[in-house]
Write an enzyme that holds these catalytic residues in place. Sequence first.
Site, PDB file in Angstrom:
ATOM      1  N   SER A  61      97.869  -4.932   6.310  1.00 45.51           N
ATOM      2  CA  SER A  61      96.632  -5.166   5.360  1.00 45.51           C
ATOM      3  C   SER A  61      95.398  -4.657   5.996  1.00 45.51           C
ATOM      4  CB  SER A  61      96.554  -6.708   4.894  1.00 45.51           C
ATOM      5  OG  SER A  61      95.567  -6.834   4.182  1.00 45.51           O
ATOM      6  N   SER A 111      99.512  -4.060   1.371  1.00 47.04           N
ATOM      7  CA  SER A 111      98.880  -3.936   0.180  1.00 47.04           C
ATOM      8  C   SER A 111      97.270  -3.849   0.376  1.00 47.04           C
ATOM      9  CB  SER A 111      99.221  -5.372  -0.496  1.00 47.04           C
ATOM     10  OG  SER A 111      98.186  -6.336  -0.134  1.00 47.04           O
ATOM     11  N   GLY A 112      96.591  -3.651  -0.599  1.00 50.04           N
ATOM     12  CA  GLY A 112      95.222  -3.592  -0.736  1.00 50.04           C
ATOM     13  C   GLY A 112      94.281  -4.797  -0.706  1.00 50.04           C
ATOM     14  N   ASP A 113      94.916  -5.902  -0.305  1.00 48.32           N
ATOM     15  CA  ASP A 113      94.241  -7.284  -0.234  1.00 48.32           C
ATOM     16  C   ASP A 113      95.090  -8.178   0.703  1.00 48.32           C
ATOM     17  OD1 ASP A 113      92.387  -9.218  -0.468  1.00 48.32           O
ATOM     18  OD2 ASP A 113      91.853  -8.462  -2.353  1.00 48.32           O
ATOM     19  N   ASP A 114      94.812  -9.379   0.758  1.00 47.93           N
ATOM     20  CA  ASP A 114      95.319 -10.432   1.498  1.00 47.93           C
ATOM     21  C   ASP A 114      97.075 -10.203   1.255  1.00 47.93           C
ATOM     22  OD1 ASP A 114      93.147 -11.075   2.533  1.00 47.93           O
ATOM     23  OD2 ASP A 114      92.874 -12.690   0.735  1.00 47.93           O
TER      24      ASP A 114
END
Length: 479
Positions: free
Chosen positions: A294, A260-263
């Site tokens: 990530s 994903s684009g974050d945690d």
Amino acid sequence: MKGIMTLVLVLLVVLSFGRSSECRNVKVLDQYSSKYSAMSCREHTASITDFGGVGDGTTSNTKAFQAAINHLAEIAADGSGAQLFVPPGKWLTGSFNLTSHFTLFLHKDAVLLASQDENDYPLLMPLPSYGRGRDGKEKDAIVGRYSSLIFGTNLTDVIVTGENGTIDGQGALWWKKYKKGQLKYTRPYLIEIMHSNQVQISDITLLDSPSWNVHPVYSSNVIIKGLTIIAPTDPVSPNTDGINPDSCSNVLIEDCYIVSGDDCVAVKSGWDEFGIAYAMPTQHLTIRRLTCISPDSAVIALGSEMSGGIQDVRAEDITAIHSESGIRIKTAVGRGGFVKDIFVRRMTMQTMKWAFWMTGNYGSHADDHYDPKALPVIQGISYSDMVAENVTMAARLEGIDGDPFTGICISNVTIGMAAKAKKVPWTCTDVSGGTNGVSPSPCDSLPGQAKTCPFPTEALPIESVELKACSLSVPARKS
Ligand SMILES: *[C@@H]1O[C@H](CO)[C@@H](O)[C@H](O)[C@H]1NC(C)=O
Ligand SMILES: *[C@@H]1O[C@H](CO)[C@@H](O)[C@H](O)[C@H]1NC(C)=O
Ligand SMILES: *[C@@H]1O[C@H](CO)[C@@H](O)[C@H](O)[C@H]1NC(C)=O
Ligand SMILES: *[C@@H]1O[C@H](CO)[C@@H](O)[C@H](O)[C@H]1NC(C)=O
Ligand SMILES: *[C@@H]1O[C@H](CO)[C@@H](O)[C@H](O)[C@H]1NC(C)=O
């Protein structure tokens, strides 16, 4: 052989003629049955098609979902429970609400397509422990946030599961609007369950969420397992955190794969003065067998919103690939709260910027009214039995001046540095603790010690919940 084939063919032809002459333009849907494991099985079953649902990718099914669930809520209210089946197809829908003693079950070829129209997401009040939404200008953010695609509040015994069927958030338009500052309110999440007890979210695939993917908040006895969560990595998909347990207790997250684009997992408990006032910690959380990619965020983050406290988190058998950091604690002056008794072991990391990162000056305040005397307590952080490869910096550990992070224990950790690694592998300020069998050699504030780091020996109650073998059976029916 040929004879049998002919017989079968004749039979098929006769059968289909029989059907079409009987009821023209009516499609007969196949009967379907499946087995799955869940905290509780259900007595009653319905299909979304029984409520006028159309899986053509363009017809809106918001009303069908809500009608189905409202109907099943009545039948299931005595505790016998009901399950709603979503057959193969593309089911466009806006936000809908779940009910108690209820299972939403997605066929493996079912895709819930999240509407991209803001009007399909009712406005909810900001979470009390946050005081405001995260997106949008303050005057808007304090009055509302968009409801999640799948939302539930004040429920007991609720399950979202399937055979890895898909929930597609169609987030691209939301990401674009967010970046252009065109959104008035906080983007919807894919699944948010609030003030609930006995929650299971399992065996589904979540794609392209507008923002966070799965958000259990103010809930207890939560099992999240077998999720595949995929979104483009940053900077394409801002804030697409995988799983965010927030002011929750007795939670198990296992066997998930997240890119994903974050945690990948972000453990939270409210923001600054709002979180301090609400005072509901996330505690007794196990995370195991997580695989995470990530590139711009953490595999497991604690914070930055941790003002209600985070305590007793156990993470084990974690695989990190191409991620910014392995475990990251994010906090700031004004947060208050605590991050205590955190245990991580058997983590394998490949291609990381930092294996370990702690940040005491994260900033990012809810508003200007935070209390500068509200200092977070960071204490008792244990990392053990890890191997990392191709790491740029082993650790960057930054406590707070006058509020050091204490009881940091690292043992049996071997970090292979990248060819282009920083010359100084560790930087440590305002931290204390000890290490045992760690390479490269840690900073002076974490001196060598005789003991290895602890990990709890007793399992959490949620780890011993035995899932039942449930079945779902939908008779052949007309639509
Ligand atoms: C779901 O429940 C919330 C809270 O009760 C409510 O505000 C919202 O309008 C409901 N959503 C739908 C789609 O009915
Ligand atoms: C839901 O539960 C919370 C916490 O117990 C409570 O404050 C709230 O009033 C409940 N809401 C409803 C609609 O029952
Ligand atoms: C769901 O996906 C997991 C992981 O890829 C796989 O092990 C499992 O067999 C799948 N289940 C079904 C019912 O397809
Ligand atoms: C090591 O990491 C760099 C990025 O920091 C990456 O480009 C490279 O492919 C990695 N090498 C290996 C062997 O994984
Ligand atoms: C050290 O960690 C590695 C990797 O997890 C593990 O294989 C090994 O058994 C550990 N050594 C000890 C003494 O626990």
